[in-house]
Design a protein around this motif. Sequence first.
Motif, PDB file in Angstrom:
ATOM      1  N   ARG A  55       7.485 -10.046  -5.956  1.00 18.08           N
ATOM      2  CA  ARG A  55       7.634 -11.052  -6.402  1.00 18.08           C
ATOM      3  C   ARG A  55       8.872 -11.521  -5.790  1.00 18.08           C
ATOM      4  NH1 ARG A  55       5.765 -12.841 -11.281  1.00 18.08           N
ATOM      5  NH2 ARG A  55       4.144 -10.899 -12.126  1.00 18.08           N
ATOM      6  N   GLY A  56       9.298 -12.360  -4.291  1.00 23.92           N
ATOM      7  CA  GLY A  56      10.027 -12.514  -3.763  1.00 23.92           C
ATOM      8  C   GLY A  56      10.833 -11.247  -3.026  1.00 23.92           C
ATOM      9  N   THR A  57      11.832 -11.117  -2.843  1.00 23.47           N
ATOM     10  CA  THR A  57      11.744  -9.908  -2.282  1.00 23.47           C
ATOM     11  C   THR A  57      11.795  -8.556  -3.359  1.00 23.47           C
ATOM     12  OG1 THR A  57      14.434 -10.143  -2.816  1.00 23.47           O
ATOM     13  CG2 THR A  57      13.545 -11.291  -0.625  1.00 23.47           C
ATOM     14  N   VAL A  58      10.957  -8.504  -3.939  1.00 23.61           N
ATOM     15  CA  VAL A  58      11.136  -7.612  -5.025  1.00 23.61           C
ATOM     16  C   VAL A  58       9.930  -6.760  -5.354  1.00 23.61           C
ATOM     17  CG1 VAL A  58      11.640  -6.495  -7.326  1.00 23.61           C
ATOM     18  CG2 VAL A  58      13.258  -8.005  -6.304  1.00 23.61           C
ATOM     19  N   PHE A  59       9.309  -5.369  -4.938  1.00 26.59           N
ATOM     20  CA  PHE A  59       8.071  -4.955  -5.572  1.00 26.59           C
ATOM     21  C   PHE A  59       8.250  -4.181  -6.767  1.00 26.59           C
ATOM     22  CE2 PHE A  59       6.928  -5.414  -0.984  1.00 26.59           C
ATOM     23  CZ  PHE A  59       5.716  -5.334  -1.139  1.00 26.59           C
ATOM     24  N   GLU A  60       7.121  -4.593  -7.860  1.00 27.80           N
ATOM     25  CA  GLU A  60       7.081  -4.156  -8.560  1.00 27.80           C
ATOM     26  C   GLU A  60       6.577  -3.282  -9.081  1.00 27.80           C
ATOM     27  OE1 GLU A  60       9.292  -7.953 -11.745  1.00 27.80           O
ATOM     28  OE2 GLU A  60       7.236  -7.435 -11.517  1.00 27.80           O
ATOM     29  N   VAL A  61       6.797  -2.294  -9.574  1.00 27.59           N
ATOM     30  CA  VAL A  61       5.482  -1.181  -9.893  1.00 27.59           C
ATOM     31  C   VAL A  61       5.195  -0.813 -11.438  1.00 27.59           C
ATOM     32  CG1 VAL A  61       4.653   1.509  -9.873  1.00 27.59           C
ATOM     33  CG2 VAL A  61       6.388   0.488  -7.942  1.00 27.59           C
ATOM     34  N   HIS A  62       4.289  -1.724 -11.227  1.00 25.43           N
ATOM     35  CA  HIS A  62       3.459  -1.832 -12.648  1.00 25.43           C
ATOM     36  C   HIS A  62       3.120  -0.101 -13.473  1.00 25.43           C
ATOM     37  CE1 HIS A  62       4.784  -5.709 -13.680  1.00 25.43           C
ATOM     38  NE2 HIS A  62       4.710  -5.740 -12.509  1.00 25.43           N
ATOM     39  N   VAL A  63       3.819   0.473 -14.613  1.00 20.32           N
ATOM     40  CA  VAL A  63       2.940   1.815 -14.632  1.00 20.32           C
ATOM     41  C   VAL A  63       3.059   1.908 -16.503  1.00 20.32           C
ATOM     42  CG1 VAL A  63       3.597   4.218 -15.243  1.00 20.32           C
ATOM     43  CG2 VAL A  63       4.793   2.760 -13.278  1.00 20.32           C
ATOM     44  N   THR A  64       1.750   2.787 -16.782  1.00 16.78           N
ATOM     45  CA  THR A  64       1.337   2.821 -18.185  1.00 16.78           C
ATOM     46  C   THR A  64       1.832   4.173 -18.237  1.00 16.78           C
ATOM     47  OG1 THR A  64      -0.756   3.537 -18.160  1.00 16.78           O
ATOM     48  CG2 THR A  64      -0.234   0.661 -18.729  1.00 16.78           C
ATOM     49  N   LEU A  74      15.970  -5.233   2.703  1.00 15.13           N
ATOM     50  CA  LEU A  74      16.076  -6.412   1.897  1.00 15.13           C
ATOM     51  C   LEU A  74      15.720  -6.828   0.746  1.00 15.13           C
ATOM     52  CD1 LEU A  74      13.630  -7.572   3.127  1.00 15.13           C
ATOM     53  CD2 LEU A  74      15.015  -8.416   5.208  1.00 15.13           C
ATOM     54  N   ILE A  75      14.289  -5.422   0.788  1.00 12.80           N
ATOM     55  CA  ILE A  75      12.722  -5.058  -0.091  1.00 12.80           C
ATOM     56  C   ILE A  75      13.589  -4.291  -1.271  1.00 12.80           C
ATOM     57  CG2 ILE A  75      10.996  -4.582  -0.561  1.00 12.80           C
ATOM     58  CD1 ILE A  75      11.151  -7.015   0.945  1.00 12.80           C
ATOM     59  N   ASP A  76      13.585  -5.053  -2.353  1.00 17.12           N
ATOM     60  CA  ASP A  76      14.202  -4.270  -3.756  1.00 17.12           C
ATOM     61  C   ASP A  76      12.658  -3.485  -4.511  1.00 17.12           C
ATOM     62  OD1 ASP A  76      17.099  -4.397  -3.491  1.00 17.12           O
ATOM     63  OD2 ASP A  76      17.114  -6.180  -4.234  1.00 17.12           O
ATOM     64  N   LEU A  77      13.369  -2.295  -5.373  1.00 16.45           N
ATOM     65  CA  LEU A  77      12.343  -1.586  -5.889  1.00 16.45           C
ATOM     66  C   LEU A  77      12.320  -1.553  -7.253  1.00 16.45           C
ATOM     67  CD1 LEU A  77       8.914   0.173  -5.140  1.00 16.45           C
ATOM     68  CD2 LEU A  77      10.764   1.952  -5.301  1.00 16.45           C
ATOM     69  N   ARG A  78      11.445  -2.012  -8.261  1.00 16.35           N
ATOM     70  CA  ARG A  78      11.237  -2.140  -9.336  1.00 16.35           C
ATOM     71  C   ARG A  78      10.467  -1.584 -10.083  1.00 16.35           C
ATOM     72  NH1 ARG A  78      13.051  -8.114 -11.038  1.00 16.35           N
ATOM     73  NH2 ARG A  78      14.726  -7.331 -10.060  1.00 16.35           N
ATOM     74  N   VAL A  79      10.336  -0.491 -11.598  1.00 13.80           N
ATOM     75  CA  VAL A  79       9.795  -0.115 -12.328  1.00 13.80           C
ATOM     76  C   VAL A  79       9.586  -0.853 -13.204  1.00 13.80           C
ATOM     77  CG1 VAL A  79       8.913   1.859 -13.523  1.00 13.80           C
ATOM     78  CG2 VAL A  79       9.336   2.348 -10.629  1.00 13.80           C
ATOM     79  N   VAL A  80       7.965  -1.182 -13.618  1.00 16.46           N
ATOM     80  CA  VAL A  80       8.044  -1.761 -15.086  1.00 16.46           C
ATOM     81  C   VAL A  80       7.196  -0.856 -15.606  1.00 16.46           C
ATOM     82  CG1 VAL A  80       7.068  -3.903 -16.494  1.00 16.46           C
ATOM     83  CG2 VAL A  80       8.469  -4.160 -14.297  1.00 16.46           C
ATOM     84  N   ASN A  81       7.837  -0.386 -16.965  1.00 21.09           N
ATOM     85  CA  ASN A  81       6.403   0.523 -17.773  1.00 21.09           C
ATOM     86  C   ASN A  81       5.928  -0.263 -19.451  1.00 21.09           C
ATOM     87  OD1 ASN A  81       8.307   0.269 -19.979  1.00 21.09           O
ATOM     88  ND2 ASN A  81       9.388   2.432 -19.275  1.00 21.09           N
ATOM     89  N   SER A  97       1.192  -1.130   0.075  1.00 20.33           N
ATOM     90  CA  SER A  97      -0.253   0.337  -0.579  1.00 20.33           C
ATOM     91  C   SER A  97       0.459   1.178  -0.353  1.00 20.33           C
ATOM     92  CB  SER A  97      -1.262  -0.370   1.718  1.00 20.33           C
ATOM     93  OG  SER A  97      -1.419   0.843   1.523  1.00 20.33           O
ATOM     94  N   ALA A  98       1.766   1.753   0.598  1.00 23.97           N
ATOM     95  CA  ALA A  98       3.116   2.576   0.875  1.00 23.97           C
ATOM     96  C   ALA A  98       3.607   2.537  -0.863  1.00 23.97           C
ATOM     97  CB  ALA A  98       3.529   1.954   1.556  1.00 23.97           C
ATOM     98  N   VAL A  99       4.138   1.161  -1.474  1.00 25.70           N
ATOM     99  CA  VAL A  99       4.706   1.760  -2.330  1.00 25.70           C
ATOM    100  C   VAL A  99       3.497   2.193  -3.456  1.00 25.70           C
ATOM    101  CG1 VAL A  99       5.804   1.140  -4.534  1.00 25.70           C
ATOM    102  CG2 VAL A  99       6.115   0.051  -1.483  1.00 25.70           C
ATOM    103  N   LYS A 100       2.501   1.526  -3.513  1.00 25.71           N
ATOM    104  CA  LYS A 100       1.181   2.151  -4.225  1.00 25.71           C
ATOM    105  C   LYS A 100       0.947   4.004  -3.844  1.00 25.71           C
ATOM    106  CE  LYS A 100      -2.259   1.318  -7.156  1.00 25.71           C
ATOM    107  NZ  LYS A 100      -3.121   3.090  -7.446  1.00 25.71           N
ATOM    108  N   GLN A 101       1.010   3.809  -3.280  1.00 25.83           N
ATOM    109  CA  GLN A 101       0.672   5.563  -2.677  1.00 25.83           C
ATOM    110  C   GLN A 101       2.215   6.081  -2.914  1.00 25.83           C
ATOM    111  OE1 GLN A 101      -0.707   6.266   1.274  1.00 25.83           O
ATOM    112  NE2 GLN A 101      -2.224   4.246   1.353  1.00 25.83           N
TER     113      GLN A 101
END
Length: 328
Positions: free
Chosen positions: A281-290, A312-319, A257-261
Motif C-alpha cells: 500500500r503506497g510505500t508500505v509492505f503489510e505482512v498479514h499473520v495469523t 523509502l519502503i516501510d514494513l508493517r505487520v498486521v496480526n 516475494s522477498a518479504v513473503k519468504q
Amino acid sequence: MLTTLRQKLLPESQRRTLEELSEDLEFTGDTVGKQSAFWSMLVLSGIIAAAGVFSDSTATVIGAMIIAPLSTPIMGIALAVVKRQINGSIPYVLGGVAVVVALGLLFSLALPADYELLGNSQISGRVSPSLIDLVAALGSGLAGALAFARRDVGSVLPGVAISISLVPPLVVVGLCLGQGSFGLAAGAMLLFVSNVVSLVIAGLFLFTVLGYTAPGDTADDAHADRTSKTVALLFTVVVVFLGINTAANYLLAHWESAVKQAADRWVADTAGAEVTEVSQRGTVFEVHVTSPSDLPPVSRLATAVEKELPDLIDLRVVNTRGEVIDAD
C-alpha cells in the motif's frame, strides 16, 4: 511478396472496396444515422462499463466492451493516413473520451470518500499497464483491421472489442479523478492511449499491406505526414512509460516475494503461525499473520528484509487480533 500476402489475407471475393471500408470507418454515407448510432452506443457502453466497474462485475464490463463503438473511428484514423486524406475520425475519438470520462466522474459521486480503489479488481487491473498490454493491443488491432477489411470475418469484432479495452479504462479515469487519485487516473489513461496508438499502428500496417493506399499524391499529404509522425511519437512515448511501469511492477513483485519468504522464516518457529498475505500500500509492505500466540519480535523480520527493500519502503505487520506493529 506483398501481393502474395494480400491475396492470402484478402481474396478478391472477400475483399471490401475502399469506398465500403471508408463509409464504415469514416462515418460517411448515411452520416446522421451513423452519428446517432455511434453516440447512443457510446453513452450506453459508458454507463454499462461504469456500472460494471462500480460493482466490480467482470461480466458487466465485458458487455460494455462488446457494444463500445470507439474502435471504429480509431481505425478510421489509420485508414485516413493510409489514404493520405483528412477525415473526421479524430473528433469522434476525442469526444468519446470526454463523454466516457464524464460518466466515470458522475459515478464517482456515489463512492464514499474513503473508498479503497485498489480493492476493486476492475480498477486495480487497469491502472498499472505493462508492455505485455501493448503486445496484446497490437495483436488485437491487426485482427480488428482484418475483420473490417474482409466481408467474411466481421463476426470476430466482438472478440476484438473484448481483447482491447477502450471504454473501461476511461471510466476508471473518471472514477479515480472523482476520488482525487490522479496517479491511478494517469495509469488508466496510459492504458487507453497505448491501446489507441496500437490500434492505429496495426491498422496502418494492415491497410497498407492490403492495398488501401491512395493512388498517387493527394492534397492532404502534409496532414497525413503530420498524423503519421504524431502517431510514431505517441508510440515511442507509450513504450517508454510502459517500459518504466513494467520495470516498477517487476521490482514490486520481487520485493513482495522477498518479504513473503522472510516472513515465512520469521514465524516458522511459532506453533500455528502462518503468513496469510503480503500486500503493498503506497510505500508500505503489510505482512498479514495469523497466530494463536505472541509473534517473534518484529525487529527480526525488519533486519531480515532490510537489505532487500530500499529505504523509502516501510514494513508493517498486521496480526489476527487487529494489532498493527510498525517494524521501525
